[in-house]
Scaffold this motif. Structure first.
Motif, PDB file in Angstrom:
ATOM      1  N   PRO A  10     -11.146   2.942  15.889  1.00 44.61           N
ATOM      2  CA  PRO A  10     -10.065   2.011  16.216  1.00 44.61           C
ATOM      3  C   PRO A  10      -8.682   2.614  15.981  1.00 44.61           C
ATOM      4  CG  PRO A  10     -11.802   0.865  15.047  1.00 44.61           C
ATOM      5  CD  PRO A  10     -12.146   2.326  14.991  1.00 44.61           C
ATOM      6  N   VAL A  11      -7.719   2.123  16.743  1.00 43.02           N
ATOM      7  CA  VAL A  11      -6.337   2.595  16.700  1.00 43.02           C
ATOM      8  C   VAL A  11      -5.481   1.567  15.966  1.00 43.02           C
ATOM      9  CG1 VAL A  11      -4.321   3.145  18.129  1.00 43.02           C
ATOM     10  CG2 VAL A  11      -6.606   3.897  18.846  1.00 43.02           C
ATOM     11  N   ILE A  12      -4.561   2.063  15.147  1.00 39.65           N
ATOM     12  CA  ILE A  12      -3.597   1.199  14.463  1.00 39.65           C
ATOM     13  C   ILE A  12      -2.316   1.171  15.292  1.00 39.65           C
ATOM     14  CG2 ILE A  12      -2.209   0.883  12.379  1.00 39.65           C
ATOM     15  CD1 ILE A  12      -4.395   2.434  10.849  1.00 39.65           C
ATOM     16  N   LEU A  13      -1.912  -0.030  15.737  1.00 42.03           N
ATOM     17  CA  LEU A  13      -0.686  -0.205  16.502  1.00 42.03           C
ATOM     18  C   LEU A  13       0.283  -1.105  15.738  1.00 42.03           C
ATOM     19  CD1 LEU A  13      -2.253  -0.838  20.051  1.00 42.03           C
ATOM     20  CD2 LEU A  13      -1.258   1.302  19.216  1.00 42.03           C
ATOM     21  N   TYR A  14       1.524  -1.153  16.193  1.00 44.05           N
ATOM     22  CA  TYR A  14       2.544  -2.025  15.600  1.00 44.05           C
ATOM     23  C   TYR A  14       2.656  -1.818  14.085  1.00 44.05           C
ATOM     24  CZ  TYR A  14       1.943  -4.630  20.015  1.00 44.05           C
ATOM     25  OH  TYR A  14       1.847  -5.000  21.350  1.00 44.05           O
ATOM     26  N   ASN A  15       2.495  -0.585  13.632  1.00 40.78           N
ATOM     27  CA  ASN A  15       2.589  -0.270  12.198  1.00 40.78           C
ATOM     28  C   ASN A  15       1.633  -1.079  11.342  1.00 40.78           C
ATOM     29  OD1 ASN A  15       4.346   1.929  11.841  1.00 40.78           O
ATOM     30  ND2 ASN A  15       6.135   0.636  12.179  1.00 40.78           N
ATOM     31  N   GLY A  16       0.477  -1.427  11.906  1.00 41.04           N
ATOM     32  CA  GLY A  16      -0.553  -2.111  11.128  1.00 41.04           C
ATOM     33  C   GLY A  16      -0.791  -3.553  11.511  1.00 41.04           C
TER      34      GLY A  16
ATOM     35  N   GLY B  52       2.584  -8.117   3.613  1.00 39.83           N
ATOM     36  CA  GLY B  52       1.285  -7.521   3.328  1.00 39.83           C
ATOM     37  C   GLY B  52       0.715  -6.683   4.452  1.00 39.83           C
ATOM     38  N   VAL B  53       1.489  -6.439   5.492  1.00 40.35           N
ATOM     39  CA  VAL B  53       1.005  -5.661   6.638  1.00 40.35           C
ATOM     40  C   VAL B  53       1.681  -4.295   6.658  1.00 40.35           C
ATOM     41  CG1 VAL B  53       1.026  -5.480   9.159  1.00 40.35           C
ATOM     42  CG2 VAL B  53       0.362  -7.623   8.065  1.00 40.35           C
ATOM     43  N   SER B  54       0.873  -3.258   6.804  1.00 39.24           N
ATOM     44  CA  SER B  54       1.371  -1.890   6.897  1.00 39.24           C
ATOM     45  C   SER B  54       0.250  -1.027   7.464  1.00 39.24           C
ATOM     46  CB  SER B  54       1.775  -1.358   5.511  1.00 39.24           C
ATOM     47  OG  SER B  54       0.623  -1.214   4.680  1.00 39.24           O
ATOM     48  N   LYS B  55       0.553   0.227   7.717  1.00 46.57           N
ATOM     49  CA  LYS B  55      -0.511   1.148   8.113  1.00 46.57           C
ATOM     50  C   LYS B  55      -1.535   1.299   6.986  1.00 46.57           C
ATOM     51  CE  LYS B  55       2.159   4.022  11.365  1.00 46.57           C
ATOM     52  NZ  LYS B  55       2.605   5.393  11.684  1.00 46.57           N
ATOM     53  N   GLY B  56      -1.074   1.185   5.752  1.00 48.90           N
ATOM     54  CA  GLY B  56      -1.982   1.297   4.617  1.00 48.90           C
ATOM     55  C   GLY B  56      -2.974   0.161   4.546  1.00 48.90           C
TER      56      GLY B  56
ATOM     57  N   ALA C 147      -2.429  11.183   8.153  1.00 50.81           N
ATOM     58  CA  ALA C 147      -1.283  12.081   8.253  1.00 50.81           C
ATOM     59  C   ALA C 147      -0.078  11.338   8.801  1.00 50.81           C
ATOM     60  CB  ALA C 147      -1.618  13.267   9.157  1.00 50.81           C
ATOM     61  N   GLY C 148       1.085  11.574   8.183  1.00 53.90           N
ATOM     62  CA  GLY C 148       2.307  10.944   8.646  1.00 53.90           C
ATOM     63  C   GLY C 148       3.528  11.643   8.107  1.00 53.90           C
ATOM     64  N   ASP C 149       4.691  11.270   8.656  1.00 52.86           N
ATOM     65  CA  ASP C 149       5.918  11.990   8.319  1.00 52.86           C
ATOM     66  C   ASP C 149       7.057  11.124   7.817  1.00 52.86           C
ATOM     67  OD1 ASP C 149       6.257  10.909  11.072  1.00 52.86           O
ATOM     68  OD2 ASP C 149       8.177  11.945  10.955  1.00 52.86           O
ATOM     69  N   TYR C 150       6.957   9.773   7.981  1.00 53.26           N
ATOM     70  CA  TYR C 150       8.128   8.945   7.686  1.00 53.26           C
ATOM     71  C   TYR C 150       7.765   7.796   6.754  1.00 53.26           C
ATOM     72  CZ  TYR C 150      13.047   8.119   8.652  1.00 53.26           C
ATOM     73  OH  TYR C 150      14.419   8.023   8.516  1.00 53.26           O
ATOM     74  N   ASP C 151       8.785   7.016   6.389  1.00 56.88           N
ATOM     75  CA  ASP C 151       8.609   5.940   5.412  1.00 56.88           C
ATOM     76  C   ASP C 151       7.477   4.986   5.772  1.00 56.88           C
ATOM     77  OD1 ASP C 151      10.928   7.155   4.559  1.00 56.88           O
ATOM     78  OD2 ASP C 151      12.028   5.303   4.233  1.00 56.88           O
ATOM     79  N   ASN C 152       7.361   4.643   7.059  1.00 54.48           N
ATOM     80  CA  ASN C 152       6.327   3.695   7.477  1.00 54.48           C
ATOM     81  C   ASN C 152       4.919   4.273   7.375  1.00 54.48           C
ATOM     82  OD1 ASN C 152       7.223   5.388   9.687  1.00 54.48           O
ATOM     83  ND2 ASN C 152       5.996   4.139  11.059  1.00 54.48           N
ATOM     84  N   ASP C 153       4.811   5.560   7.057  1.00 58.87           N
ATOM     85  CA  ASP C 153       3.497   6.193   6.873  1.00 58.87           C
ATOM     86  C   ASP C 153       3.082   6.259   5.403  1.00 58.87           C
ATOM     87  OD1 ASP C 153       3.154   6.864   9.656  1.00 58.87           O
ATOM     88  OD2 ASP C 153       4.653   8.436   9.363  1.00 58.87           O
ATOM     89  N   LEU C 154       3.999   5.946   4.506  1.00 68.02           N
ATOM     90  CA  LEU C 154       3.735   6.127   3.076  1.00 68.02           C
ATOM     91  C   LEU C 154       2.488   5.386   2.605  1.00 68.02           C
ATOM     92  CD1 LEU C 154       7.218   6.042   1.328  1.00 68.02           C
ATOM     93  CD2 LEU C 154       5.463   7.806   1.076  1.00 68.02           C
ATOM     94  N   THR C 155       2.376   4.110   2.946  1.00 64.34           N
ATOM     95  CA  THR C 155       1.233   3.332   2.458  1.00 64.34           C
ATOM     96  C   THR C 155      -0.076   3.867   3.028  1.00 64.34           C
ATOM     97  OG1 THR C 155       1.472   1.698   4.247  1.00 64.34           O
ATOM     98  CG2 THR C 155       2.606   1.247   2.155  1.00 64.34           C
TER      99      THR C 155
END
Length: 271
Positions: free
Chosen positions: A66-72, A193-197, A217-225
């Motif tokens: 599955p793919v994560i869209l809309y930052n989670g 409570g919603v994030s990529k994490g 793998a990620g590069d920016y703030d929205n990837d931290l979780t």
């Protein structure tokens, strides 16, 4: 690193991580991704983009998870091409958005739903964003935007102004939303409570195999979780310093130097 790539699920951000600066995945990188999948590895995408904005890359990559869209805010089935999970914002967020628009009348803004993108205010940063994503949004205003089904809201300003916007957002202490920077020119509103994490947490509940190891793998703030929730957090060499600090593995290569495909190649050689 991993004893068996058949037990590995690698989730990668698009912009700044898998995608080079020209936003085109080189054919040689796609070949490595497909060989990794053929060898039994699972490979998928986690992005703040909508399905429309990510669709061309999904067709190329052919994710086998599955793919994560809309930052989670959405988990998406890339085979059936339909959402598995959607987590919309509360209707009360409309008032929050109006207050942000009043706070800075110059910023671009868009509302993202499963059905499309609604641009409610345009500036130069927002125009460039639309062109980069290659989407066809609906141009409207907040009063005429959909009443429900918002998955996220994006504000667009030059970097120095986004710094001020982020400080304003933090000062509000709104409980029903999360604020996250997804680029130096964007601040986003997501459901609380919603994030990529948290999307990775949902991944785990869907996995039939208990021994699956998740690398992210990620590069920016929205990837931290996402990096924090994964078994192994990975950052390309071009990642923000805070992301590198949170990563278990910092790659020697940037997104323009084929960082993620080179990692996949190394994993296959070790297996």
């Amino acid at each position: 690193m991993f004893k068996d790539i058949k037990q590995l699920l690698l989730i990668t951000d698009l912009d700044g991580t898998l995608l080079p600066s020209d936003k085109r995945i080189p054919p040689e990188d796609l070949e490595i991704i497909h060989r990794f999948q053929a060898a039994g590895g699972r490979f998928t995408i986690a992005t703040g983009r909508t399905y429309e904005a990510a669709a061309a890359y999904l067709e190329q990559v052919q994710p086998n998870a599955p793919v994560i869209l809309y930052n989670g805010a959405m988990l998406f089935d890339p085979v059936k091409k339909q959402p598995l999970v959607t987590l919309p914002l509360e209707p009360s967020v409309r008032q929050i958005v109006q207050e942000f628009l009043d706070w800075n009348p110059e910023m671009g803004a868009e509302i993202l739903t499963a059905e499309g993108i609604y641009v409610i205010r345009v500036n130069e940063v927002e125009r460039q964003h639309i062109a980069t994503c290659g989407v066809s949004p609906v141009f409207t205003d907040l009063a005429h935007a959909p009443r429900e089904g918002w998955l996220k809201v994006l504000f667009a300003l030059p970097p120095a102004e986004v710094d001020k916007l982020a400080a304003y957002a933090a000062s509000r202490q709104d409980r029903e939303v999360e604020y996250v920077r997804s680029a130096d020119v964007f601040l986003e509103i997501l459901p609380a409570g919603v994030s990529k994490g948290t999307a990775i947490t949902r991944f785990r509940s869907m996995l039939a195999e208990d021994d699956t190891q998740i690398a992210a793998a990620g590069d920016y703030d929205n990837d931290l979780t996402m990096l924090q929730h994964a078994d192994l957090g990975i950052a390309p060499a071009n990642a923000q310093p805070v992301v590198k600090e949170a990563a278990d593995l910092v790659l020697p290569d940037t997104c323009d130097q084929h960082g993620i495909p080179r990692l996949l190649q190394q994993l296959m050689e070790r297996n």
